[in-house]
Design a protein around this motif. Structure first.
Motif, short mmCIF file in Angstrom:
data_model
loop_
_atom_site.label_atom_id
_atom_site.label_comp_id
_atom_site.label_asym_id
_atom_site.label_seq_id
_atom_site.Cartn_x
_atom_site.Cartn_y
_atom_site.Cartn_z
N GLY A 158 -6.91 -6.69 5.00
CA GLY A 158 -6.89 -7.39 6.28
C GLY A 158 -6.51 -6.55 7.47
O GLY A 158 -6.17 -7.09 8.53
N PHE A 159 -6.59 -5.23 7.33
CA PHE A 159 -6.25 -4.33 8.43
C PHE A 159 -7.50 -3.92 9.21
O PHE A 159 -8.57 -3.69 8.62
N ALA A 160 -7.34 -3.79 10.52
CA ALA A 160 -8.34 -3.16 11.37
C ALA A 160 -7.84 -1.77 11.74
O ALA A 160 -6.63 -1.57 11.94
N THR A 161 -8.73 -0.83 11.83
CA THR A 161 -8.36 0.51 12.29
C THR A 161 -8.68 0.62 13.77
O THR A 161 -9.85 0.49 14.18
N VAL A 162 -7.65 0.82 14.58
CA VAL A 162 -7.80 0.72 16.03
C VAL A 162 -7.15 1.90 16.73
O VAL A 162 -6.34 2.64 16.16
N ARG B 94 -0.33 3.28 4.24
CA ARG B 94 -1.72 3.03 4.58
C ARG B 94 -2.27 1.76 3.95
O ARG B 94 -3.39 1.37 4.25
N ASP B 95 -1.50 1.13 3.09
CA ASP B 95 -1.86 -0.19 2.56
C ASP B 95 -0.57 -0.89 2.17
O ASP B 95 0.53 -0.33 2.26
N PHE B 96 -0.67 -2.13 1.71
CA PHE B 96 0.53 -2.91 1.43
C PHE B 96 1.35 -2.35 0.27
O PHE B 96 2.59 -2.29 0.38
N PRO B 97 0.75 -1.95 -0.85
CA PRO B 97 1.59 -1.37 -1.91
C PRO B 97 2.38 -0.15 -1.44
O PRO B 97 3.54 0.02 -1.83
N LEU C 224 4.81 -13.01 -2.70
CA LEU C 224 4.10 -13.08 -1.41
C LEU C 224 3.13 -11.91 -1.32
O LEU C 224 3.15 -11.13 -0.37
N ASP C 225 2.27 -11.80 -2.31
CA ASP C 225 1.36 -10.65 -2.34
C ASP C 225 -0.07 -11.08 -2.06
O ASP C 225 -0.37 -11.57 -0.97
N TYR C 226 -0.98 -10.95 -2.97
CA TYR C 226 -2.38 -11.16 -2.64
C TYR C 226 -2.68 -12.60 -2.30
O TYR C 226 -2.37 -13.50 -3.09
N PRO C 227 -3.31 -12.86 -1.15
CA PRO C 227 -3.58 -11.85 -0.12
C PRO C 227 -2.33 -11.56 0.73
O PRO C 227 -1.75 -12.46 1.36
N PHE C 228 -1.91 -10.30 0.73
CA PHE C 228 -0.73 -9.88 1.49
C PHE C 228 -0.80 -10.32 2.95
O PHE C 228 0.20 -10.73 3.53
N ALA C 229 -1.99 -10.21 3.53
CA ALA C 229 -2.13 -10.49 4.97
C ALA C 229 -1.78 -11.93 5.30
O ALA C 229 -1.32 -12.22 6.40
N ASP C 230 -1.97 -12.84 4.36
CA ASP C 230 -1.64 -14.24 4.60
C ASP C 230 -0.14 -14.45 4.75
O ASP C 230 0.31 -15.41 5.40
N TRP C 231 0.65 -13.55 4.13
CA TRP C 231 2.11 -13.72 4.13
C TRP C 231 2.80 -12.81 5.15
O TRP C 231 3.99 -13.03 5.46
N ALA D 130 -4.83 3.79 14.21
CA ALA D 130 -3.72 2.99 13.68
C ALA D 130 -4.28 1.86 12.84
O ALA D 130 -5.28 1.24 13.20
N ARG D 131 -3.64 1.59 11.72
CA ARG D 131 -4.06 0.46 10.88
C ARG D 131 -3.17 -0.74 11.24
O ARG D 131 -1.97 -0.72 11.01
N VAL D 132 -3.79 -1.78 11.83
CA VAL D 132 -3.06 -2.95 12.33
C VAL D 132 -3.64 -4.20 11.68
O VAL D 132 -4.87 -4.36 11.60
N LEU D 133 -2.80 -5.09 11.23
CA LEU D 133 -3.28 -6.34 10.66
C LEU D 133 -4.09 -7.14 11.66
O LEU D 133 -3.66 -7.31 12.81
N GLY D 134 -5.25 -7.62 11.22
CA GLY D 134 -6.05 -8.46 12.11
C GLY D 134 -5.26 -9.66 12.60
O GLY D 134 -5.42 -10.10 13.74
#
Length: 440
Positions: free
Chosen positions: A36-40, A400-403, A360-367, A18-22
């Motif tokens: 900013g995703f971890a694969t877990v 599998r990614d933000f886009p 609210l895009d790059y870095p997507f993970a911040d938003w 699973a790809r989960v945001l850190g």
């Protein structure tokens, strides 16, 4: 999910790769990718997340499992600013002009004519069923609290909160013009209803009226006496002279207000001079106030003039607020009423449109926390993360990614609650046809 995906059966199972945001995890689980995703791997047991580990690092034993192949898994959504008491009235009280004064007038007319307990209850239920189907786990609504409506709507909300208590955590704040805070009879009604049916949150709409400070003082004093939080609609205006946000922040600092404060809209902030805007942002940060922007509704209402293309998007200075350390978020706001003709309490839609409207895009993970962890923090809730020992509540997507995540509505998402995929679907609009004026 990727065909032929079959969700694992049983109470103990594993979701692999699973790809989960850190940021959605209490601690990093392996390396993070560009987004900013971890694969877990996620082990679910008896409705809880038993373990999260880097993909392939832990043997979970002989349990049913499904390979997600790097598909994104999200925590459930938290919606910090809605109006489920006025939702879905557009058909009987339209706002074809589309601006804020017309929306306000139409909502007042409909409230006076139609908002019986049965009418409010049915529309609230419809809204909550929608939010639940889309993956919302907590929601704060504002309740129109003027005159007799105060005594009608609050018991209806309390009944809904109890009915939904194991599915969606519900909070509510009253909404009325700050002028009414100076009316002792009105405030006695508000205090009584919140004591009996509320969730410890007091609120109002703040405008630049002559007695603004006096009205705010009354609200702060009551909140302090009762131990309540505050939630204000602030400066929902295109007038740069609308600066009640600074007054709210200064008063919170002066009084050393100890409870949470959430403010919404703050539209005029972006239209002010740079130095004035920065002074306000600094005060908001110092006061510890959280800010929620309502990108879809304010895009609809603000800077609307017949025959002229809008020149701005109606949203607040969210990037600058976040850079100053303010807890910021986005939320659904109104749905299918005179303030916003569209919407469905789908926080995936709010997120997708918020990214476009507010960049609210790059870095997507911040938003990404703006639709889960940040509103949860503003509401005092321990939600918005995937953590071992917590409930197995999550949303599985094909992306599998933000886009990929934000390119589509994710209408095929799998909402998992207590470890099991939900079968809930958004209700049919025809179910509202029995209410006065809502049939086609």
């Amino acid at each position: 999910m990727t065909a032929p995906f079959v969700y694992p059966s049983g109470k103990r199972y594993a979701l692999r790769q699973a790809r989960v945001l850190g940021r959605s995890l209490p601690k990093p689980e392996g390396p993070l990718d560009f987004d900013g995703f971890a694969t877990v791997d996620i082990l679910v047991d008896e409705g809880a997340i038993a373990k999260i580990a880097p993909a392939g690092a832990v043997d979970f034993g002989d349990v049913p499992e499904a390979a997600l192949s790097g598909r994104i898994v999200l925590p459930l959504f938290v919606d910090a600013h809605t109006h489920i008491d006025k939702g879905h009235i557009w058909r009987r009280k339209r706002n074809p002009v589309g601006d804020f004064p017309s929306a306000l007038a139409a909502a007042i007319e409909d409230r006076s004519a139609n908002w019986t307990a049965a009418d409010v209850a049915a529309r609230m239920e419809f809204s909550l069923r929608s939010a639940y189907a889309y993956g919302t786990t907590a929601l704060r609504t504002h309740i129109d609290s003027i005159g007799a409506q105060t005594r009608i709507s609050w018991p209806v909300f309390a009944e809904a909160r109890e009915r939904w208590r194991d599915r969606i955590t519900l909070q509510a704040a009253p909404i009325f013009s700050v002028d009414f805070a100076l009316d002792r009879s009105h405030m006695a009604d508000i205090e009584a209803m919140l004591d009996a049916h509320g969730t410890g949150i007091l609120g109002a709409v703040t405008y630049m009226v002559p007695r603004l400070r006096e009205g705010l003082k009354t609200l702060f004093e009551l909140a302090e006496r009762k131990g309540w939080e505050l939630d204000f609609h602030v400066d929902e205006s295109a007038d740069p002279a609308a600066r009640s946000l600074k007054i709210v922040a200064d008063m919170a600092i002066e009084r050393r207000f100890a409870r949470r404060i959430l403010v919404g809209h703050c539209c005029s902030l972006v239209l002010q001079e740079d130095d004035e805007r920065q002074k306000t942002i600094d005060a908001v940060a110092r006061a510890g106030i959280s800010v929620v922007s309502l990108p879809m509704c304010n895009l609809f209402l603000q800077d609307r003039h017949p025959g002229r293309t809008p020149r701005w998007r109606g949203v607040t200075a969210l990037h600058e607020l976040k850079a100053a350390g303010v807890n910021v978020m986005i939320a659904s706001d109104n749905t299918r009423d005179p303030f916003y003709a569209f919407g469905d309490l789908d926080m995936m839609e709010t997120w997708r449109e918020g990214v476009r409207i507010l960049h609210l895009d790059y870095p997507f993970a911040d938003w990404a926390p703006a639709v889960a962890a940040a509103p949860a923090r503003a509401m005092g809730l321990d939600l918005g993360q995937l953590r071992p020992g917590g409930r197995a509540d999550m949303i599985l997507t094909r992306a599998r990614d933000f886009p990929e995540l934000l390119a589509r509505p994710q209408s095929d998402r799998i909402v998992v609650r207590n470890g099991q995929p939900s079968t809930a679907e958004p209700p049919d609009y025809a179910e509202l046809d029995g209410l006065k004026g809502l049939a086609p």
